[in-house]
Design a protein around this motif. Structure first.
Motif, PDB file in Angstrom:
ATOM      1  N   LEU A 186       0.826  -1.203   0.000  1.00  0.00           N
ATOM      2  CA  LEU A 186       0.000   0.000   0.000  1.00  0.00           C
ATOM      3  C   LEU A 186       0.860   1.254   0.000  1.00  0.00           C
ATOM      4  O   LEU A 186       1.941   1.267   0.593  1.00  0.00           O
ATOM      5  CB  LEU A 186      -0.907   0.042   1.233  1.00  0.00           C
ATOM      6  N   THR A 187       0.340   2.298  -0.639  1.00  0.00           N
ATOM      7  CA  THR A 187       0.953   3.618  -0.531  1.00  0.00           C
ATOM      8  C   THR A 187       0.369   4.313   0.701  1.00  0.00           C
ATOM      9  O   THR A 187      -0.630   3.856   1.272  1.00  0.00           O
ATOM     10  CB  THR A 187       0.651   4.466  -1.777  1.00  0.00           C
ATOM     11  N   VAL A 188       0.980   5.421   1.075  1.00  0.00           N
ATOM     12  CA  VAL A 188       0.453   6.195   2.209  1.00  0.00           C
ATOM     13  C   VAL A 188      -0.977   6.662   1.908  1.00  0.00           C
ATOM     14  O   VAL A 188      -1.857   6.582   2.765  1.00  0.00           O
ATOM     15  CB  VAL A 188       1.375   7.383   2.548  1.00  0.00           C
ATOM     16  N   ALA A 189      -1.218   7.113   0.682  1.00  0.00           N
ATOM     17  CA  ALA A 189      -2.563   7.575   0.304  1.00  0.00           C
ATOM     18  C   ALA A 189      -3.578   6.435   0.346  1.00  0.00           C
ATOM     19  O   ALA A 189      -4.710   6.615   0.810  1.00  0.00           O
ATOM     20  CB  ALA A 189      -2.535   8.209  -1.083  1.00  0.00           C
ATOM     21  N   GLN A 190      -3.186   5.254  -0.127  1.00  0.00           N
ATOM     22  CA  GLN A 190      -4.087   4.102  -0.091  1.00  0.00           C
ATOM     23  C   GLN A 190      -4.370   3.683   1.347  1.00  0.00           C
ATOM     24  O   GLN A 190      -5.513   3.380   1.704  1.00  0.00           O
ATOM     25  CB  GLN A 190      -3.483   2.937  -0.877  1.00  0.00           C
ATOM     26  N   TYR A 191      -3.341   3.666   2.173  1.00  0.00           N
ATOM     27  CA  TYR A 191      -3.518   3.325   3.588  1.00  0.00           C
ATOM     28  C   TYR A 191      -4.471   4.315   4.255  1.00  0.00           C
ATOM     29  O   TYR A 191      -5.390   3.921   4.970  1.00  0.00           O
ATOM     30  CB  TYR A 191      -2.158   3.311   4.308  1.00  0.00           C
ATOM     31  N   ALA A 192      -4.261   5.614   4.008  1.00  0.00           N
ATOM     32  CA  ALA A 192      -5.126   6.639   4.608  1.00  0.00           C
ATOM     33  C   ALA A 192      -6.573   6.434   4.181  1.00  0.00           C
ATOM     34  O   ALA A 192      -7.492   6.547   5.004  1.00  0.00           O
ATOM     35  CB  ALA A 192      -4.638   8.034   4.220  1.00  0.00           C
ATOM     36  N   ALA A 193      -6.773   6.112   2.905  1.00  0.00           N
ATOM     37  CA  ALA A 193      -8.136   5.885   2.413  1.00  0.00           C
ATOM     38  C   ALA A 193      -8.763   4.674   3.096  1.00  0.00           C
ATOM     39  O   ALA A 193      -9.915   4.737   3.534  1.00  0.00           O
ATOM     40  CB  ALA A 193      -8.134   5.700   0.892  1.00  0.00           C
ATOM     41  N   LEU A 194      -8.014   3.574   3.193  1.00  0.00           N
ATOM     42  CA  LEU A 194      -8.552   2.373   3.857  1.00  0.00           C
ATOM     43  C   LEU A 194      -8.857   2.655   5.320  1.00  0.00           C
ATOM     44  O   LEU A 194      -9.892   2.212   5.840  1.00  0.00           O
ATOM     45  CB  LEU A 194      -7.567   1.210   3.737  1.00  0.00           C
ATOM     46  N   LEU A 195      -7.980   3.393   5.979  1.00  0.00           N
ATOM     47  CA  LEU A 195      -8.177   3.717   7.393  1.00  0.00           C
ATOM     48  C   LEU A 195      -9.448   4.556   7.581  1.00  0.00           C
ATOM     49  O   LEU A 195     -10.258   4.270   8.460  1.00  0.00           O
ATOM     50  CB  LEU A 195      -6.956   4.460   7.925  1.00  0.00           C
ATOM     51  N   CYS A 196      -9.644   5.544   6.724  1.00  0.00           N
ATOM     52  CA  CYS A 196     -10.851   6.378   6.809  1.00  0.00           C
ATOM     53  C   CYS A 196     -12.101   5.584   6.445  1.00  0.00           C
ATOM     54  O   CYS A 196     -13.151   5.768   7.061  1.00  0.00           O
ATOM     55  CB  CYS A 196     -10.716   7.604   5.915  1.00  0.00           C
ATOM     56  N   ARG A 205     -16.898   0.853   0.354  1.00  0.00           N
ATOM     57  CA  ARG A 205     -16.728   0.023   1.555  1.00  0.00           C
ATOM     58  C   ARG A 205     -15.524  -0.893   1.386  1.00  0.00           C
ATOM     59  O   ARG A 205     -15.188  -1.291   0.269  1.00  0.00           O
ATOM     60  CB  ARG A 205     -17.966  -0.821   1.793  1.00  0.00           C
ATOM     61  N   LEU A 206     -14.915  -1.234   2.514  1.00  0.00           N
ATOM     62  CA  LEU A 206     -13.823  -2.208   2.503  1.00  0.00           C
ATOM     63  C   LEU A 206     -14.367  -3.602   2.210  1.00  0.00           C
ATOM     64  O   LEU A 206     -15.456  -3.952   2.666  1.00  0.00           O
ATOM     65  CB  LEU A 206     -13.128  -2.257   3.868  1.00  0.00           C
ATOM     66  N   THR A 207     -13.592  -4.386   1.484  1.00  0.00           N
ATOM     67  CA  THR A 207     -13.895  -5.808   1.321  1.00  0.00           C
ATOM     68  C   THR A 207     -13.162  -6.552   2.435  1.00  0.00           C
ATOM     69  O   THR A 207     -12.381  -5.957   3.190  1.00  0.00           O
ATOM     70  CB  THR A 207     -13.380  -6.321  -0.038  1.00  0.00           C
ATOM     71  N   ASP A 208     -13.377  -7.846   2.541  1.00  0.00           N
ATOM     72  CA  ASP A 208     -12.626  -8.631   3.513  1.00  0.00           C
ATOM     73  C   ASP A 208     -11.125  -8.532   3.232  1.00  0.00           C
ATOM     74  O   ASP A 208     -10.320  -8.418   4.154  1.00  0.00           O
ATOM     75  CB  ASP A 208     -13.070 -10.099   3.489  1.00  0.00           C
ATOM     76  N   GLN A 209     -10.764  -8.547   1.933  1.00  0.00           N
ATOM     77  CA  GLN A 209      -9.359  -8.391   1.559  1.00  0.00           C
ATOM     78  C   GLN A 209      -8.841  -7.018   1.976  1.00  0.00           C
ATOM     79  O   GLN A 209      -7.687  -6.883   2.389  1.00  0.00           O
ATOM     80  CB  GLN A 209      -9.183  -8.546   0.043  1.00  0.00           C
ATOM     81  N   GLY A 210      -9.671  -6.010   1.852  1.00  0.00           N
ATOM     82  CA  GLY A 210      -9.293  -4.662   2.248  1.00  0.00           C
ATOM     83  C   GLY A 210      -9.058  -4.549   3.737  1.00  0.00           C
ATOM     84  O   GLY A 210      -8.109  -3.908   4.185  1.00  0.00           O
ATOM     85  N   ARG A 211      -9.933  -5.201   4.518  1.00  0.00           N
ATOM     86  CA  ARG A 211      -9.745  -5.195   5.974  1.00  0.00           C
ATOM     87  C   ARG A 211      -8.455  -5.908   6.348  1.00  0.00           C
ATOM     88  O   ARG A 211      -7.731  -5.471   7.249  1.00  0.00           O
ATOM     89  CB  ARG A 211     -10.946  -5.831   6.668  1.00  0.00           C
TER      90      ARG A 211
END
Length: 147
Positions: free
Chosen positions: A35-45, A96-102
Motif C-alpha cells: 500500500l501507498t500512504v494515500a491508499q492506507y489513509a483511504a482504507l483507514l478512513c 466500503r472495505l472488502t474482507d481483503q481490504g480489511r
C-alpha cells in the motif's frame, strides 16, 4: 538576492521536513503490505466511515477528488474496496472495505502504528499534548491566512 527571513527561522520549513520524514518512514513500513500512504489513509478512513462518498473521503484524507478517484480505482482493481450506487442518489457511489481490504489494512496498520508509537514515545505526555495543541494552532492560523 537576500531574503527577509532566514530558512532556519521559517516554521514552515521545519514542519515540511517533519512531514517528509513521516511520509518516507510510513512509505517504507507500508511497502510490505503493498500500500501507498494515500491508499492506507483511504482504507483507514473507510474503516471508520463505511459507505462514504469519494468526495467526502478526499476531504477526510486531505487530497483532491481526482487524486482520491485514482486511489480508489487502484484499491478497487485490487479488490480491497467495493463501490456501489447509493440507494437514493444513483450518481453517488458508496465505498466500503472488502474482507481483503480489511486484511490489507490490518497488515499495514501494524507498521503504521509502530511508527506512530515510536514518534509518540519521543515525548512526555505533557509534551505530546502541547505539540498537538501547537500544531492545531498552526492549522488555525494557516487556514485564516488562506486567500
Amino acid at each position: 538576492m537576500t531574503t527577509s527571513m532566514p530558512a532556519s527561522e521559517r516554521l514552515g520549513s521545519h514542519i515540511k521536513r517533519t512531514e517528509q520524514a513521516l511520509n518516507a518512514t510510513k512509505t517504507a513500513v507500508l511497502k510490505p503490505a503493498g500500500l501507498t500512504v494515500a491508499q492506507y489513509a483511504a482504507l483507514l478512513c473507510l474503516d471508520g466511515n463505511p459507505g462514504i462518498s469519494a468526495a467526502a473521503l478526499a476531504r477526510l484524507c486531505g487530497v483532491t477528488p481526482p487524486t482520491m478517484n485514482t486511489v480508489l480505482k487502484n484499491l478497487q482493481d485490487r479488490a480491497l474496496i467495493d463501490r456501489t450506487p447509493h440507494e437514493w442518489h444513483r450518481n453517488v457511489l458508496e465505498t466500503r472495505l472488502t474482507d481483503q481490504g480489511r486484511a490489507a489494512l490490518a497488515d499495514a496498520d501494524a507498521g503504521a502504528v509502530r511508527v506512530e508509537r515510536a514518534l509518540g514515545a519521543a515525548f512526555t505526555d505533557e509534551e505530546r499534548e502541547a505539540l498537538v495543541a501547537l500544531l492545531g494552532r498552526c492549522t488555525e492560523v494557516l487556514e485564516r491566512e488562506r486567500p
